[in-house]
Design a protein around this motif. Structure first.
Motif, PDB file in Angstrom:
ATOM      1  N   UNK A 104       0.852  -1.187   0.000  1.00 25.32           N
ATOM      2  CA  UNK A 104       0.000   0.000   0.000  1.00 25.32           C
ATOM      3  C   UNK A 104       0.894   1.245   0.000  1.00 25.32           C
ATOM      4  N   UNK A 105       0.682   2.193  -0.918  1.00 24.05           N
ATOM      5  CA  UNK A 105       1.525   3.394  -0.960  1.00 24.05           C
ATOM      6  C   UNK A 105       1.504   4.141   0.374  1.00 24.05           C
ATOM      7  N   UNK A 106       2.705   4.523   0.824  1.00 22.47           N
ATOM      8  CA  UNK A 106       2.844   5.272   2.074  1.00 22.47           C
ATOM      9  C   UNK A 106       2.956   4.406   3.314  1.00 22.47           C
ATOM     10  N   UNK A 107       2.871   3.074   3.158  1.00 23.13           N
ATOM     11  CA  UNK A 107       2.964   2.190   4.316  1.00 23.13           C
ATOM     12  C   UNK A 107       4.413   1.779   4.557  1.00 23.13           C
ATOM     13  N   UNK A 108       4.710   1.413   5.793  1.00 28.00           N
ATOM     14  CA  UNK A 108       6.067   1.017   6.165  1.00 28.00           C
ATOM     15  C   UNK A 108       6.357  -0.371   5.599  1.00 28.00           C
TER      16      UNK A 108
ATOM     17  N   UNK B 230      16.097   6.108  13.627  1.00 25.46           N
ATOM     18  CA  UNK B 230      15.606   4.922  12.928  1.00 25.46           C
ATOM     19  C   UNK B 230      15.287   5.332  11.496  1.00 25.46           C
ATOM     20  N   UNK B 231      15.803   4.545  10.529  1.00 27.55           N
ATOM     21  CA  UNK B 231      15.504   4.786   9.121  1.00 27.55           C
ATOM     22  C   UNK B 231      14.271   3.960   8.764  1.00 27.55           C
ATOM     23  N   UNK B 232      13.258   4.648   8.245  1.00 27.43           N
ATOM     24  CA  UNK B 232      11.991   4.021   7.905  1.00 27.43           C
ATOM     25  C   UNK B 232      11.840   4.063   6.388  1.00 27.43           C
ATOM     26  N   UNK B 233      11.571   2.892   5.793  1.00 24.34           N
ATOM     27  CA  UNK B 233      11.345   2.824   4.356  1.00 24.34           C
ATOM     28  C   UNK B 233       9.847   2.690   4.116  1.00 24.34           C
ATOM     29  N   UNK B 234       9.303   3.625   3.336  1.00 25.80           N
ATOM     30  CA  UNK B 234       7.886   3.643   3.015  1.00 25.80           C
ATOM     31  C   UNK B 234       7.675   3.178   1.577  1.00 25.80           C
ATOM     32  N   UNK B 235       6.553   2.579   1.341  1.00 24.69           N
ATOM     33  CA  UNK B 235       6.213   2.094   0.004  1.00 24.69           C
ATOM     34  C   UNK B 235       5.866   3.272  -0.910  1.00 24.69           C
ATOM     35  N   UNK B 236       6.522   3.334  -2.041  1.00 28.40           N
ATOM     36  CA  UNK B 236       6.258   4.407  -2.986  1.00 28.40           C
ATOM     37  C   UNK B 236       5.088   4.077  -3.892  1.00 28.40           C
ATOM     38  N   UNK B 237       4.694   2.819  -3.949  1.00 30.28           N
ATOM     39  CA  UNK B 237       3.516   2.464  -4.739  1.00 30.28           C
ATOM     40  C   UNK B 237       3.796   1.603  -5.898  1.00 30.28           C
TER      41      UNK B 237
END
Length: 165
Positions: A137-141, A158-165
């Motif tokens: 899901x776009x914007x999710x961790x 903490x480095x957080x990677x989010x889904x770009x879509x």
């Protein structure tokens, strides 16, 4: 009531009414019992009430804080996780409290605002980046670093990677 000096000469003492009134007032004053206060008991009860109130408030704050931390843990259901995590990134953060206790927090599927709020509570800094995958899901961790089994302490980043879509 007249004072003895203002009486006509030859009148000694009080008039019968005045004498009866003075006697009645003296009887009242002498017969009325003074209230007996248990000051030590009053102080003890006040301290007990205060201590109970403070303990109640502290318990409520601990429960609210603990409830918030527990609410942030994924309760075993995979409904908030992405459909498939093909990136291989781990999304579980292992937070270390000041007393040494650790708490695993699975942030998989969280949005950036939820992560930011959780980091504020934990007093942790966050760095955010986006990665393109088609299975989330776009914007999710989709990943955190450092992740479990490495621990995160107060003040860490903490480095957080989010889904770009």
């Amino acid at each position: 009531m007249t004072s003895p000096e203002s009486r006509p000469p030859g009148c000694a003492g009080y008039a019968p009414f005045e004498e009866e009134l003075v006697n009645a007032m003296n009887d009242f004053v002498n017969a009325a019992e003074a209230p007996d206060f248990d000051t030590a008991g009053i102080v003890r009860r006040a301290r007990r009430k205060r201590a109970t109130a403070i303990a109640g408030i502290a318990t409520a704050l601990i429960v609210a804080g603990g409830g918030t931390a527990l609410a942030s843990i994924n309760s075993g259901s995979d409904t908030s996780k992405p459909a498939a995590d093909s990136t291989g990134r781990d999304t579980t953060l292992l937070y270390t409290f000041d007393d040494g206790a650790t708490l695993p927090i699975d942030m998989g599927g969280w949005d950036q605002e939820s992560v930011r709020v959780q980091f504020l509570k934990m007093r942790v800094k966050g760095e955010y980046a986006k990665a393109a995958t088609g299975t989330c899901k776009p914007g999710s961790v989709i990943g955190v670093s450092p992740h479990s089994p490495q621990t995160v302490d107060t003040g860490d980043t903490v480095k957080v990677t989010l889904c770009a879509g």
